[in-house]
Design an enzyme around this catalytic site. Sequence first.
Site, PDB file in Angstrom:
ATOM      1  N   HIS A  99       0.854  -1.184   0.000  1.00 11.59           N
ATOM      2  CA  HIS A  99       0.000   0.000   0.000  1.00 11.59           C
ATOM      3  C   HIS A  99       0.897   1.243   0.000  1.00 11.59           C
ATOM      4  O   HIS A  99       1.441   1.614   1.044  1.00 11.59           O
ATOM      5  CB  HIS A  99      -0.905   0.028   1.224  1.00 11.59           C
ATOM      6  CG  HIS A  99      -1.883  -1.105   1.306  1.00 11.59           C
ATOM      7  ND1 HIS A  99      -2.947  -1.204   0.442  1.00 11.59           N
ATOM      8  CD2 HIS A  99      -1.955  -2.175   2.144  1.00 11.59           C
ATOM      9  CE1 HIS A  99      -3.658  -2.288   0.753  1.00 11.59           C
ATOM     10  NE2 HIS A  99      -3.065  -2.893   1.767  1.00 11.59           N
ATOM     11  N   HIS A 109      -0.933  -6.572  -5.058  1.00 11.31           N
ATOM     12  CA  HIS A 109      -0.912  -7.837  -4.331  1.00 11.31           C
ATOM     13  C   HIS A 109      -0.323  -8.904  -5.240  1.00 11.31           C
ATOM     14  O   HIS A 109      -0.540  -8.908  -6.452  1.00 11.31           O
ATOM     15  CB  HIS A 109      -2.339  -8.240  -3.936  1.00 11.31           C
ATOM     16  CG  HIS A 109      -2.523  -9.705  -3.726  1.00 11.31           C
ATOM     17  ND1 HIS A 109      -3.016 -10.546  -4.722  1.00 11.31           N
ATOM     18  CD2 HIS A 109      -2.263 -10.500  -2.657  1.00 11.31           C
ATOM     19  CE1 HIS A 109      -3.062 -11.768  -4.260  1.00 11.31           C
ATOM     20  NE2 HIS A 109      -2.622 -11.782  -3.016  1.00 11.31           N
ATOM     21  N   ASN A 111       0.977 -13.301  -5.000  1.00 19.09           N
ATOM     22  CA  ASN A 111       1.048 -14.508  -4.194  1.00 19.09           C
ATOM     23  C   ASN A 111       1.545 -15.639  -5.072  1.00 19.09           C
ATOM     24  O   ASN A 111       1.101 -15.786  -6.209  1.00 19.09           O
ATOM     25  CB  ASN A 111      -0.332 -14.843  -3.605  1.00 19.09           C
ATOM     26  CG  ASN A 111      -0.341 -16.135  -2.823  1.00 19.09           C
ATOM     27  OD1 ASN A 111      -0.513 -17.214  -3.382  1.00 19.09           O
ATOM     28  ND2 ASN A 111      -0.155 -16.025  -1.527  1.00 19.09           N
ATOM     29  N   ARG A 113       2.371 -19.889  -4.437  1.00 17.33           N
ATOM     30  CA  ARG A 113       2.200 -20.883  -3.378  1.00 17.33           C
ATOM     31  C   ARG A 113       2.249 -22.305  -3.962  1.00 17.33           C
ATOM     32  O   ARG A 113       2.045 -22.521  -5.152  1.00 17.33           O
ATOM     33  CB  ARG A 113       0.871 -20.670  -2.668  1.00 17.33           C
ATOM     34  CG  ARG A 113      -0.341 -20.705  -3.587  1.00 17.33           C
ATOM     35  CD  ARG A 113      -1.612 -20.286  -2.870  1.00 17.33           C
ATOM     36  NE  ARG A 113      -2.761 -20.320  -3.762  1.00 17.33           N
ATOM     37  CZ  ARG A 113      -3.147 -19.314  -4.528  1.00 17.33           C
ATOM     38  NH1 ARG A 113      -2.482 -18.164  -4.503  1.00 17.33           N
ATOM     39  NH2 ARG A 113      -4.202 -19.438  -5.318  1.00 17.33           N
ATOM     40  N   HIS A 150      -0.250  -5.103 -17.695  1.00 12.88           N
ATOM     41  CA  HIS A 150      -0.761  -6.310 -18.337  1.00 12.88           C
ATOM     42  C   HIS A 150       0.205  -6.859 -19.382  1.00 12.88           C
ATOM     43  O   HIS A 150       0.264  -8.079 -19.588  1.00 12.88           O
ATOM     44  CB  HIS A 150      -2.138  -6.033 -18.946  1.00 12.88           C
ATOM     45  CG  HIS A 150      -3.243  -6.143 -17.934  1.00 12.88           C
ATOM     46  ND1 HIS A 150      -3.816  -7.349 -17.599  1.00 12.88           N
ATOM     47  CD2 HIS A 150      -3.846  -5.205 -17.164  1.00 12.88           C
ATOM     48  CE1 HIS A 150      -4.739  -7.161 -16.675  1.00 12.88           C
ATOM     49  NE2 HIS A 150      -4.779  -5.870 -16.395  1.00 12.88           N
ATOM     50  N   GLY A 264      -3.438 -20.223  11.218  1.00 10.54           N
ATOM     51  CA  GLY A 264      -2.230 -19.483  10.900  1.00 10.54           C
ATOM     52  C   GLY A 264      -2.031 -18.302  11.843  1.00 10.54           C
ATOM     53  O   GLY A 264      -2.831 -18.052  12.749  1.00 10.54           O
ATOM     54  N   ARG A 265      -0.980 -17.567  11.615  1.00  6.87           N
ATOM     55  CA  ARG A 265      -0.632 -16.438  12.484  1.00  6.87           C
ATOM     56  C   ARG A 265      -1.450 -15.218  12.060  1.00  6.87           C
ATOM     57  O   ARG A 265      -1.260 -14.676  10.975  1.00  6.87           O
ATOM     58  CB  ARG A 265       0.860 -16.154  12.382  1.00  6.87           C
ATOM     59  CG  ARG A 265       1.367 -15.122  13.370  1.00  6.87           C
ATOM     60  CD  ARG A 265       2.889 -15.137  13.376  1.00  6.87           C
ATOM     61  NE  ARG A 265       3.420 -14.223  14.354  1.00  6.87           N
ATOM     62  CZ  ARG A 265       3.775 -12.971  14.079  1.00  6.87           C
ATOM     63  NH1 ARG A 265       3.616 -12.483  12.855  1.00  6.87           N
ATOM     64  NH2 ARG A 265       4.282 -12.198  15.032  1.00  6.87           N
TER      65      ARG A 265
END
Length: 308
Positions: A99, A109, A111, A113, A150, A264-265
């Site tokens: 941010h 954002h 991610n 995984r 993009h 999770g944390r």
Amino acid sequence: MSLETLELVKTYLLELQSDLCAQLESIEDPNHRFIVDAWDRPSGGGGVTRVLEGGETFDKAGVNFSYVTGDNLPPSATATRPELAGRSFHATGVSIVIHPKNPYAPTSHANVRFFFAPARNADESDVWWFGGGFDLTPYYGFREDAIEWHQTAKAACDPFGAHHYPKLKETCDRYFYIKHRSEPRGIGGLFFDDFDEGGFDNAFAFLQSIGNHFGKAYLPIVKRRKDIAYGEREIAFQRYRHGRYVEFNLVYDRGTLFGLQSNGRTESILMSLPSDVSWKYDYAPEKGTPEAELYETFLVPQDWANLK
């Protein structure tokens, strides 16, 4: 699949975390650096949370690595694969939410995984998959930024097949949609899940391409926008749009749900939320303003990568 293979993924993810933090710090005031918070998960695994707050460029930036294990996959992980309910699991990933301070610089954002659910008996097979992507949430839209974002996303996908970018863009547009508001969260990007195409080596290379292209896509945009002059009007609109970000993450985001359902944390999971947020009753931007342009032009899915 062996646990040694899992270690290869974890090694890459930790390297990605360190590299992204260095890239972000390179355009931040020298007095603001990421704090490093290593943590253990009592029921299995742990992680390293890195957070930068109150910077001149970034109001809040988090780059989190986690590796969690468990005896049963949580509901958010088996929603599309109910046959995996009851299996033990290993899940590792890096989650990034940034941010910026300046309202003209977009939130972003990313991610990447990896999930691994070992076979329970000789009649079953190991199941594994990769997932992730990245998306952009501007408060004030710039055509140049949307096109470049993009095009870089497309460049991350194209070496693995021309079919990937259109599919992942469409999936991203569909996923990052705030249903109760009937609007997209931002201008999209890439989103994929349950990905094992071409076997492990190909799928892992695809994940690395996505992860490595995030900085290439995002940092140039921040550099262009971080020093634009702004005032209270822009700050107020940024805070209002932060509210949309919070609504999506707490209501729909699978990563948030998985983290909470797998014990999770909490501090690391909710790191994604912006520092300052506001809500206004029945707000609508004034016609002809830059705020209205965000809704009319940028919160409408477009084929940005092929525009000039």
